[in-house]
Design a protein around this motif. Structure first.
Motif, short mmCIF file in Angstrom:
data_model
loop_
_atom_site.label_atom_id
_atom_site.label_comp_id
_atom_site.label_asym_id
_atom_site.label_seq_id
_atom_site.Cartn_x
_atom_site.Cartn_y
_atom_site.Cartn_z
N PRO A 120 26.71 -87.99 1.12
CA PRO A 120 26.89 -88.80 -0.13
C PRO A 120 26.28 -90.09 0.45
O PRO A 120 26.10 -90.67 1.53
N ASN A 121 25.54 -90.69 -0.76
CA ASN A 121 25.16 -92.32 -0.54
C ASN A 121 26.26 -93.15 -0.41
O ASN A 121 26.25 -94.16 0.07
N GLU A 122 27.26 -92.90 -1.07
CA GLU A 122 28.52 -93.65 -1.02
C GLU A 122 29.72 -92.91 -0.71
O GLU A 122 30.14 -92.05 -1.39
N GLY A 123 30.46 -93.31 0.48
CA GLY A 123 31.47 -92.47 0.86
C GLY A 123 32.90 -93.17 0.42
O GLY A 123 32.90 -94.06 -0.42
N LEU A 124 33.98 -92.43 1.18
CA LEU A 124 35.31 -92.91 0.58
C LEU A 124 35.70 -93.88 1.32
O LEU A 124 35.23 -94.08 2.47
N GLY A 125 36.76 -94.71 0.95
CA GLY A 125 37.54 -95.69 1.64
C GLY A 125 38.82 -95.71 1.31
O GLY A 125 39.10 -95.72 -0.15
N ILE B 111 40.23 -87.39 -17.18
CA ILE B 111 40.22 -88.27 -15.88
C ILE B 111 38.69 -88.21 -15.65
O ILE B 111 38.03 -87.25 -15.48
N ALA B 112 38.34 -89.56 -15.45
CA ALA B 112 36.90 -89.79 -15.06
C ALA B 112 36.89 -90.29 -13.51
O ALA B 112 37.57 -91.11 -13.12
N TYR B 113 36.27 -89.62 -12.77
CA TYR B 113 36.07 -89.78 -11.34
C TYR B 113 34.88 -90.73 -10.89
O TYR B 113 33.90 -91.11 -11.64
N SER B 114 35.30 -91.37 -9.91
CA SER B 114 34.25 -92.34 -9.51
C SER B 114 33.13 -92.12 -8.74
O SER B 114 33.29 -90.72 -8.39
N ASN B 115 32.18 -92.83 -8.69
CA ASN B 115 30.92 -92.32 -7.85
C ASN B 115 31.18 -91.92 -6.56
O ASN B 115 30.89 -90.81 -6.07
N ALA B 116 32.06 -92.62 -5.64
CA ALA B 116 32.26 -92.34 -4.35
C ALA B 116 32.99 -90.86 -4.26
O ALA B 116 32.70 -90.10 -3.47
N TYR C 200 32.45 -78.46 -6.93
CA TYR C 200 31.73 -79.34 -7.82
C TYR C 200 32.88 -80.24 -8.59
O TYR C 200 33.44 -79.75 -9.13
N LEU C 201 32.26 -81.65 -8.50
CA LEU C 201 33.31 -82.33 -9.46
C LEU C 201 32.47 -83.06 -10.37
O LEU C 201 31.51 -83.90 -10.09
#
Length: 552
Positions: A266-271, A323-328, A354-355
């Motif tokens: 991922p270009n943007e990870g979780l936190g 439910i709309a998921y964030s990019n991260a 796949y999400l």
């Protein structure tokens, strides 16, 4: 790490459980102006046509044809405060924007300047039955009326027939964008509107009356909220994203994917402090019947005893969810699913590899509104002074668990079932463990003149919510209700009632004490968007009422 998204499914149950409990704990409020002025301690002295709700046997005391028109103004204030206790961190990170005043993205993982943040509601939200949508009302009090009720007792008959429109349950609010409380509901509403209530009272003899009422109601619940999960595993995910994966950000390296399950893709990870998703859910039932039974014994003018039974009501609500998921969130799950080892791991767990940007569908829920029993007495120590005392029981123990049925599987539900015993690929089982409650209510009336009566009331309300289930979404726990009012007889056929009532509740939820708000550790699988934070809540509901009652 993808298992953290299980909280989206679990939180669905928690949010509805919490908000339904909050609205139900406000039972009896705003139904009748006279009852409101006497803290609803009126079972032995039912208030006119609204005896339909408080004790249908009281209808037998009405003569001729009557009409009640009631007007109500309600102002609701809900405030939550969040603060960081000493040593606050999630896997070493403490730069939580809810409580950290440092400049965002300043390169430091540790907060140097903590603050307390406050969440408030901006206005009232209602779910309207005609448009079937959530509507935000302008800031300020909610004004309702005229709310009608009618009764008739034929000359010489022992029967009185009546019907009314009223709101046995109505609660809802919305918050501004960026409010720190948006992780516990941006827009919420729960309404129960009784549009028809055919009722009858029967005078058995000179001292005894019985009665019954049937309510035909519209029930709806709606929720829009943001999600985040300050959890130790997401703290660990941030370390991997910012340290181990930093040199390989966005790259697809076969060897790296094999070893690290594609977590560096991922270009943007979780936190722990990032938003994971937003959810929009609405359900309703257009025809929801219920019934009440009452008895009233009045051996003389100075004493009376009454009792009412509100039977448990089964509600079957249907609706939709989104439910709309964030990019991260999407990049992390899809990155793991696109690697060979990650795909295998997800398949073993039964989790989609796949999400999509969002999941939409239909859901339904069977809900039992708890039984409610109330009994009380009235007595007149003097000719002008009347005192009422009621005992109130509500069977909240009925809410041992909630069960949600979906029209198909989705990513959040597929993950949630791993951590929620009793759930299936298309259903979610959410345990509650609520407790039935008893409390007393006190009312007084003093006849200043033959036309003017002054009234007052006090009701200390118990909480059905265990300490480890308290949350900002449920600001009404133990509460105190205070009221004042007056009644004025305009002429022999007309009466006017005025009342003001205030319900107040305060609560403190120390960090780590409630697994519906701020549990810490690796096992806080139930939704805890403020993990590790101290929370305090304050709620106040102020009501003004005017009733016009006439015989014609």
């Amino acid at each position: 790490m993808s298992s953290r998204f299980a909280k989206l499914g679990l939180a669905l149950g928690l949010m509805f459980a919490s908000f339904t409990a909050s609205a139900q704990l406000a039972t009896n409020l705003g139904i009748d102006v006279r009852a409101m002025s006497m803290a609803h301690a009126v079972t032995a002295d039912p208030p006119g046509i609204m005896s339909i709700h408080f004790n249908p046997a009281g209808l037998a005391r009405l003569e001729g044809r009557r009409m009640d028109l009631q007007f109500l103004a309600v102002d609701m204030s809900v405030e939550s405060k969040f603060s960081a206790p000493p040593g606050y961190n999630v896997f070493g990170f403490s730069d939580d924007p809810v409580v950290c005043a440092d400049t965002p993205n300043d390169g430091s993982d540790v907060c140097r300047n903590f603050r307390s943040s406050t969440s408030t509601i901006a206005g009232v939200s209602l779910y309207l039955p005609i448009v079937n949508d959530l509507v935000d009302l302008p800031p300020g009090p909610l004004v309702a009326g005229p709310i009608p009720a009618f009764s008739i007792k034929p000359p010489g008959s022992k029967f009185t027939f009546a019907t009314a429109t009223y709101l046995p349950m109505a609660a809802g609010f919305y918050r501004d964008d960026g409010d720190p409380g948006n992780f516990m509901g941006r827009r919420v509403a729960l309404n129960r509107i009784t549009y028809l209530a055919p009722s009858v009272g029967y005078q058995v003899n000179d001292t005894l009356a019985i009665g019954a009422s049937i309510g035909f109601s519209y029930q709806a619940v709606a929720l829009e909220t943001d999600f985040r999960s300050p959890n130790e595993l997401l703290g660990f995910a941030r370390i991997i994203d910012e340290s181990l994966c930093a040199p390989f950000k966005g790259e697809s390296n076969f060897a790296l994917d094999i070893i690290l399950f594609g977590i560096c893709r991922p270009n943007e990870g979780l936190g722990p402090f990032k938003s994971l998703a937003s959810m929009d859910v609405a359900m309703h039932q257009r025809f929801s019947p219920s019934y009440n039974l009452g008895v009233l014994w009045e051996p003389n003018e100075r004493f009376a005893w009454g009792a009412v039974w509100h039977a448990p009501t089964k509600v079957h609500m249907r609706g939709r969810y989104r439910i709309a998921y964030s990019n991260a969130a999407r990049e992390t799950v899809n990155g793991i699913g696109s690697s060979p080892t990650g795909a295998i791991a997800l398949a073993v767990l039964g989790v989609p590899s796949y999400l999509a940007p969002e999941d939409v569908g239909q859901l339904n829920m069977d809900l039992v509104m708890p039984a409610h029993f109330q009994t009380g007495i009235k007595f007149k120590p003097t000719e002008r002074l009347q005192l009422n005392i009621d005992a109130v029981w509500v069977d909240y123990k009925e809410w041992d668990a909630f069960n949600f049925q979906f029209d198909g599987t989705n990513a959040a539900l597929a993950l949630a079932r791993l951590f929620s015993p009793g759930s299936t690929p298309t259903s979610l089982y959410f345990p509650l463990g609520y407790e039935s409650t008893w409390n007393l209510a006190f009312g007084a009336e003093y006849a200043m003149t033959d036309r003017l009566a002054l009234r007052a009331g006090f009701e200390p309300r118990a909480s059905a919510i265990p300490d480890d289930r308290r949350a900002p979404l449920v600001p009404i726990n133990k509460a105190r209700y205070y009221s004042l009012g007056l009644g004025y007889r305009w002429d022999k056929n007309t009466e006017v009632d005025l009342a003001v009532g205030v319900l107040q509740s305060r609560d403190d939820i120390p960090a780590g004490t409630s697994c519906a708000a701020n549990c810490t550790g690796i096992n806080n699988l139930v939704y805890n968007p403020y993990a590790g934070l101290d929370i305090s809540t304050k709620a106040s509901i102020t009501m003004f009422g005017l009733a016009f009652r006439t015989r014609f």
